[in-house]
Write an enzyme that holds these catalytic residues in place. Sequence first.
Site, PDB file in Angstrom:
ATOM      1  N   ASP A  36       0.852  -1.196   0.000  1.00 37.34           N
ATOM      2  CA  ASP A  36       0.000   0.000   0.000  1.00 37.34           C
ATOM      3  C   ASP A  36       0.886   1.243   0.000  1.00 37.34           C
ATOM      4  OD1 ASP A  36      -3.225   0.375   1.085  1.00 37.34           O
ATOM      5  OD2 ASP A  36      -1.902   2.136   1.041  1.00 37.34           O
ATOM      6  N   ASP A  62       4.133   2.156  -4.474  1.00 39.27           N
ATOM      7  CA  ASP A  62       3.124   2.639  -5.415  1.00 39.27           C
ATOM      8  C   ASP A  62       2.922   1.551  -6.473  1.00 39.27           C
ATOM      9  OD1 ASP A  62       1.689   3.901  -7.410  1.00 39.27           O
ATOM     10  OD2 ASP A  62       2.932   5.712  -7.423  1.00 39.27           O
ATOM     11  N   THR A 128     -16.001  -2.870  -9.492  1.00 37.57           N
ATOM     12  CA  THR A 128     -17.218  -2.280  -8.920  1.00 37.57           C
ATOM     13  C   THR A 128     -18.393  -2.411  -9.879  1.00 37.57           C
ATOM     14  OG1 THR A 128     -18.226  -0.145  -8.361  1.00 37.57           O
ATOM     15  CG2 THR A 128     -16.309  -0.059  -9.806  1.00 37.57           C
ATOM     16  N   ASP A 129     -19.600  -2.454  -9.306  1.00 41.93           N
ATOM     17  CA  ASP A 129     -20.806  -2.467 -10.160  1.00 41.93           C
ATOM     18  C   ASP A 129     -20.962  -1.139 -10.916  1.00 41.93           C
ATOM     19  OD1 ASP A 129     -21.563  -0.825  -8.036  1.00 41.93           O
ATOM     20  OD2 ASP A 129     -23.370  -1.951  -7.527  1.00 41.93           O
ATOM     21  N   GLU A 130     -20.222  -0.104 -10.491  1.00 47.57           N
ATOM     22  CA  GLU A 130     -20.371   1.210 -11.136  1.00 47.57           C
ATOM     23  C   GLU A 130     -19.886   1.190 -12.587  1.00 47.57           C
ATOM     24  OE1 GLU A 130     -19.396   4.582  -8.639  1.00 47.57           O
ATOM     25  OE2 GLU A 130     -19.754   3.394  -6.836  1.00 47.57           O
ATOM     26  N   TYR A 155     -14.251   8.044 -11.991  1.00 49.14           N
ATOM     27  CA  TYR A 155     -13.881   6.879 -11.168  1.00 49.14           C
ATOM     28  C   TYR A 155     -14.292   5.579 -11.856  1.00 49.14           C
ATOM     29  CZ  TYR A 155     -14.714   3.149  -7.753  1.00 49.14           C
ATOM     30  OH  TYR A 155     -14.768   1.930  -7.127  1.00 49.14           O
ATOM     31  N   ALA A 157     -15.117   5.033 -14.891  1.00 47.04           N
ATOM     32  CA  ALA A 157     -14.459   4.857 -16.193  1.00 47.04           C
ATOM     33  C   ALA A 157     -13.048   4.295 -16.004  1.00 47.04           C
ATOM     34  CB  ALA A 157     -14.409   6.185 -16.940  1.00 47.04           C
ATOM     35  N   LYS A 159     -12.067   2.445 -13.495  1.00 45.48           N
ATOM     36  CA  LYS A 159     -12.200   1.036 -13.078  1.00 45.48           C
ATOM     37  C   LYS A 159     -12.559   0.165 -14.291  1.00 45.48           C
ATOM     38  CE  LYS A 159     -11.986  -0.528  -9.451  1.00 45.48           C
ATOM     39  NZ  LYS A 159     -10.852  -1.033  -8.626  1.00 45.48           N
ATOM     40  N   PRO A 210     -24.885  16.163   4.808  1.00 45.47           N
ATOM     41  CA  PRO A 210     -25.217  16.611   3.449  1.00 45.47           C
ATOM     42  C   PRO A 210     -25.782  15.474   2.603  1.00 45.47           C
ATOM     43  CG  PRO A 210     -22.832  16.345   3.702  1.00 45.47           C
ATOM     44  CD  PRO A 210     -23.435  15.966   5.008  1.00 45.47           C
ATOM     45  N   ASN A 254     -30.726   6.800  -0.390  1.00 47.30           N
ATOM     46  CA  ASN A 254     -29.771   7.458   0.509  1.00 47.30           C
ATOM     47  C   ASN A 254     -30.480   8.031   1.729  1.00 47.30           C
ATOM     48  OD1 ASN A 254     -27.734   6.823  -1.250  1.00 47.30           O
ATOM     49  ND2 ASN A 254     -27.837   8.766  -2.342  1.00 47.30           N
TER      50      ASN A 254
HETATM   51  P1  NAD Z   1     -10.022   2.834  -0.071  1.00 42.01           P
HETATM   52  O1  NAD Z   1      -9.977   4.159  -0.766  1.00 42.01           O
HETATM   53  O2  NAD Z   1     -10.556   2.751   1.318  1.00 42.01           O
HETATM   54  O3  NAD Z   1      -8.556   2.212  -0.021  1.00 42.01           O
HETATM   55  C1  NAD Z   1      -7.684   2.252  -1.111  1.00 42.01           C
HETATM   56  C2  NAD Z   1      -6.307   1.838  -0.629  1.00 42.01           C
HETATM   57  O4  NAD Z   1      -5.440   1.844  -1.771  1.00 42.01           O
HETATM   58  C3  NAD Z   1      -5.705   2.812   0.387  1.00 42.01           C
HETATM   59  O5  NAD Z   1      -5.115   2.088   1.448  1.00 42.01           O
HETATM   60  C4  NAD Z   1      -4.642   3.556  -0.405  1.00 42.01           C
HETATM   61  O6  NAD Z   1      -3.541   3.968   0.383  1.00 42.01           O
HETATM   62  C5  NAD Z   1      -4.229   2.496  -1.426  1.00 42.01           C
HETATM   63  N1  NAD Z   1      -3.644   3.092  -2.643  1.00 42.01           N
HETATM   64  C6  NAD Z   1      -4.134   4.131  -3.362  1.00 42.01           C
HETATM   65  N2  NAD Z   1      -3.303   4.393  -4.390  1.00 42.01           N
HETATM   66  C7  NAD Z   1      -2.287   3.505  -4.321  1.00 42.01           C
HETATM   67  C8  NAD Z   1      -1.134   3.260  -5.112  1.00 42.01           C
HETATM   68  N3  NAD Z   1      -0.854   4.024  -6.180  1.00 42.01           N
HETATM   69  N4  NAD Z   1      -0.313   2.237  -4.768  1.00 42.01           N
HETATM   70  C9  NAD Z   1      -0.585   1.472  -3.680  1.00 42.01           C
HETATM   71  N5  NAD Z   1      -1.648   1.667  -2.889  1.00 42.01           N
HETATM   72  C10 NAD Z   1      -2.496   2.666  -3.205  1.00 42.01           C
HETATM   73  O7  NAD Z   1     -10.816   1.888  -1.061  1.00 42.01           O
HETATM   74  P2  NAD Z   1     -11.867   0.731  -0.721  1.00 42.01           P
HETATM   75  O8  NAD Z   1     -13.201   1.351  -0.482  1.00 42.01           O
HETATM   76  O9  NAD Z   1     -11.297  -0.188   0.289  1.00 42.01           O
HETATM   77  O10 NAD Z   1     -11.945  -0.002  -2.133  1.00 42.01           O
HETATM   78  C11 NAD Z   1     -11.049  -1.059  -2.447  1.00 42.01           C
HETATM   79  C12 NAD Z   1     -11.335  -1.536  -3.851  1.00 42.01           C
HETATM   80  O11 NAD Z   1     -12.690  -1.965  -3.956  1.00 42.01           O
HETATM   81  C13 NAD Z   1     -11.135  -0.457  -4.917  1.00 42.01           C
HETATM   82  O12 NAD Z   1     -10.520  -1.031  -6.025  1.00 42.01           O
HETATM   83  C14 NAD Z   1     -12.556  -0.011  -5.247  1.00 42.01           C
HETATM   84  O13 NAD Z   1     -12.640   0.431  -6.585  1.00 42.01           O
HETATM   85  C15 NAD Z   1     -13.331  -1.303  -5.021  1.00 42.01           C
HETATM   86  N6  NAD Z   1     -14.736  -1.096  -4.625  1.00 42.01           N
HETATM   87  C16 NAD Z   1     -15.054  -0.414  -3.492  1.00 42.01           C
HETATM   88  C17 NAD Z   1     -16.393  -0.271  -3.123  1.00 42.01           C
HETATM   89  C18 NAD Z   1     -16.796   0.427  -1.857  1.00 42.01           C
HETATM   90  O14 NAD Z   1     -17.989   0.490  -1.570  1.00 42.01           O
HETATM   91  N7  NAD Z   1     -15.891   0.934  -1.044  1.00 42.01           N
HETATM   92  C19 NAD Z   1     -17.398  -0.811  -3.914  1.00 42.01           C
HETATM   93  C20 NAD Z   1     -17.039  -1.477  -5.097  1.00 42.01           C
HETATM   94  C21 NAD Z   1     -15.705  -1.634  -5.415  1.00 42.01           C
HETATM   95  P1  TYD Z   2     -20.665   7.144  -1.753  1.00 41.63           P
HETATM   96  O1  TYD Z   2     -20.598   6.609  -0.364  1.00 41.63           O
HETATM   97  O2  TYD Z   2     -19.739   8.248  -2.144  1.00 41.63           O
HETATM   98  O3  TYD Z   2     -20.533   5.905  -2.738  1.00 41.63           O
HETATM   99  P2  TYD Z   2     -20.811   5.809  -4.354  1.00 41.63           P
HETATM  100  O4  TYD Z   2     -20.801   7.170  -4.925  1.00 41.63           O
HETATM  101  O5  TYD Z   2     -19.640   5.006  -4.800  1.00 41.63           O
HETATM  102  O6  TYD Z   2     -22.120   5.114  -4.496  1.00 41.63           O
HETATM  103  O7  TYD Z   2     -22.140   7.673  -2.005  1.00 41.63           O
HETATM  104  C1  TYD Z   2     -23.267   6.823  -1.792  1.00 41.63           C
HETATM  105  C2  TYD Z   2     -24.511   7.596  -2.165  1.00 41.63           C
HETATM  106  O8  TYD Z   2     -24.668   8.678  -1.230  1.00 41.63           O
HETATM  107  C3  TYD Z   2     -24.427   8.264  -3.548  1.00 41.63           C
HETATM  108  O9  TYD Z   2     -25.707   8.209  -4.156  1.00 41.63           O
HETATM  109  C4  TYD Z   2     -24.061   9.704  -3.246  1.00 41.63           C
HETATM  110  C5  TYD Z   2     -24.699   9.944  -1.885  1.00 41.63           C
HETATM  111  N1  TYD Z   2     -23.988  10.898  -1.008  1.00 41.63           N
HETATM  112  C6  TYD Z   2     -24.692  11.953  -0.412  1.00 41.63           C
HETATM  113  O10 TYD Z   2     -25.916  12.128  -0.611  1.00 41.63           O
HETATM  114  N2  TYD Z   2     -24.008  12.819   0.390  1.00 41.63           N
HETATM  115  C7  TYD Z   2     -22.671  12.694   0.622  1.00 41.63           C
HETATM  116  O11 TYD Z   2     -22.092  13.540   1.366  1.00 41.63           O
HETATM  117  C8  TYD Z   2     -21.967  11.607   0.028  1.00 41.63           C
HETATM  118  C9  TYD Z   2     -20.484  11.419   0.261  1.00 41.63           C
HETATM  119  C10 TYD Z   2     -22.671  10.719  -0.768  1.00 41.63           C
END
Ligand code: NAD
Ligand code: TYD
Length: 339
Positions: A36, A62, A128-130, A155, A157, A159, A210, A254
């Site tokens: 990381d 990195d 991600t499903d996005e 984001y 795009a 992924k 918010p 939300n």
């Molecule tokens: P996060 O932002 O909490 O953590 C990302 C980690 O990656 C951090 O520890 C950061 O230091 C590290 N990192 C960033 N750039 C780096 C680099 N250049 N080299 C090495 N390490 C680096 O993310 P998360 O929410 O834990 O998501 C993890 C994965 O799951 C991501 O690939 C994200 O796209 C995917 N994902 C997340 C969600 C969600 O709801 N959080 C949903 C779907 C998919």
């Molecule tokens: P988020 O947790 O950023 O995840 P993602 O955009 O990947 O789905 O946001 C979840 C939902 O909440 C999304 O529809 C945007 C909304 N949201 C708010 O309404 N207020 C906020 O301050 C944030 C961060 C997200």
Amino acid sequence: MLKKKVLVTGGAGFIGGNFVQYMVDKYPHYDIFNLDLLTYAGDLMKHRDLEQKENYHFVKADIADREVILSLFEKVQFDYVVHFAAESHVDRSITDPGIFVQTNVVGTQVLLEASKQIGISKFVHVSTDEVYGELDFDPTTFFTEDTPIQPNSPYSASKAASDLLVRSYHETYGLPINITRCSNNYGPYHFPEKLIPLTISRVLNDQKVPVYGDGKNIRDWLHVLDHCIAIDLVLHEGVTGEVYNIGGHNEKTNLEVVKTIISTLGKSEDLIEFVKDRLGHDKRYAIDPTKLEKLGWEPTYTFETGIAQTIQWYLDNKEWWEQIINGEYQNYFEKQYSK
Ligand code: NAD
Ligand code: TYD
């Protein structure tokens, strides 16, 4: 028991951090390497209990640093790579897309190349499903693995681009890969810029929450531990080359999420503040996880049990999130929400 060397990228972040803990405990005979860069989203406070474990190793690097990554792979000869490291916040990608291309696209290609060069046994790419874009509000429609890729934010795009590179390394070089696409995760160690931890931390501090637009956008919430179990299954049992969707069957608007947190904490809904909508805000995400269920997975948490556990975790671990929101995060919050 077979000993394996497992590289987990992004293991200091939210999902990767939970996955590292899960793997170190579940597989004492595996060596788990957490790589990381420790960006704003990563911290090692969450792994203090792992420091003494013989099967846990940390590497600060990195993923986009070609030279460092190639020589690390040559030296350690990993068996498995589970790739979480990414820039992960949609709002930040709207403000500053460039770093998303660098980390999510270039970084993934560097890891794929290194994996190809040493001949690893499995590369699991956590996506991600996005990448599928958005659904409308018809509750009978879901993303399947065959839904066309149509990302809407920088984001998603980035992924999607990384998913296609992963696919190409399988099709062209025969690299053994899986791609997982999950819905919104929540649970312990979720960084407080995302909706659920942002709401919990602000409500606990009696601060306004918010809500973008009218709050009617829908997300499908998956508890992070259910996600970890799913990735473990895909790593060991996933059919090479396949994509698996992971979803919790927990669709909520939300506003429903925010109101649930406020009422669980016994606070007033006056804390809700409707703010300007996110640009290109996806309406709805919802996953059909049938393919993964056929492999033997089902979520163990409902949204109700999961959110209760998560709120309790934030009550019990104030030290962790207070340290974050009292630091550089304050500048981020002011900039993001003053727009
Ligand atoms: P996060 O932002 O909490 O953590 C990302 C980690 O990656 C951090 O520890 C950061 O230091 C590290 N990192 C960033 N750039 C780096 C680099 N250049 N080299 C090495 N390490 C680096 O993310 P998360 O929410 O834990 O998501 C993890 C994965 O799951 C991501 O690939 C994200 O796209 C995917 N994902 C997340 C969600 C969600 O709801 N959080 C949903 C779907 C998919
Ligand atoms: P988020 O947790 O950023 O995840 P993602 O955009 O990947 O789905 O946001 C979840 C939902 O909440 C999304 O529809 C945007 C909304 N949201 C708010 O309404 N207020 C906020 O301050 C944030 C961060 C997200």
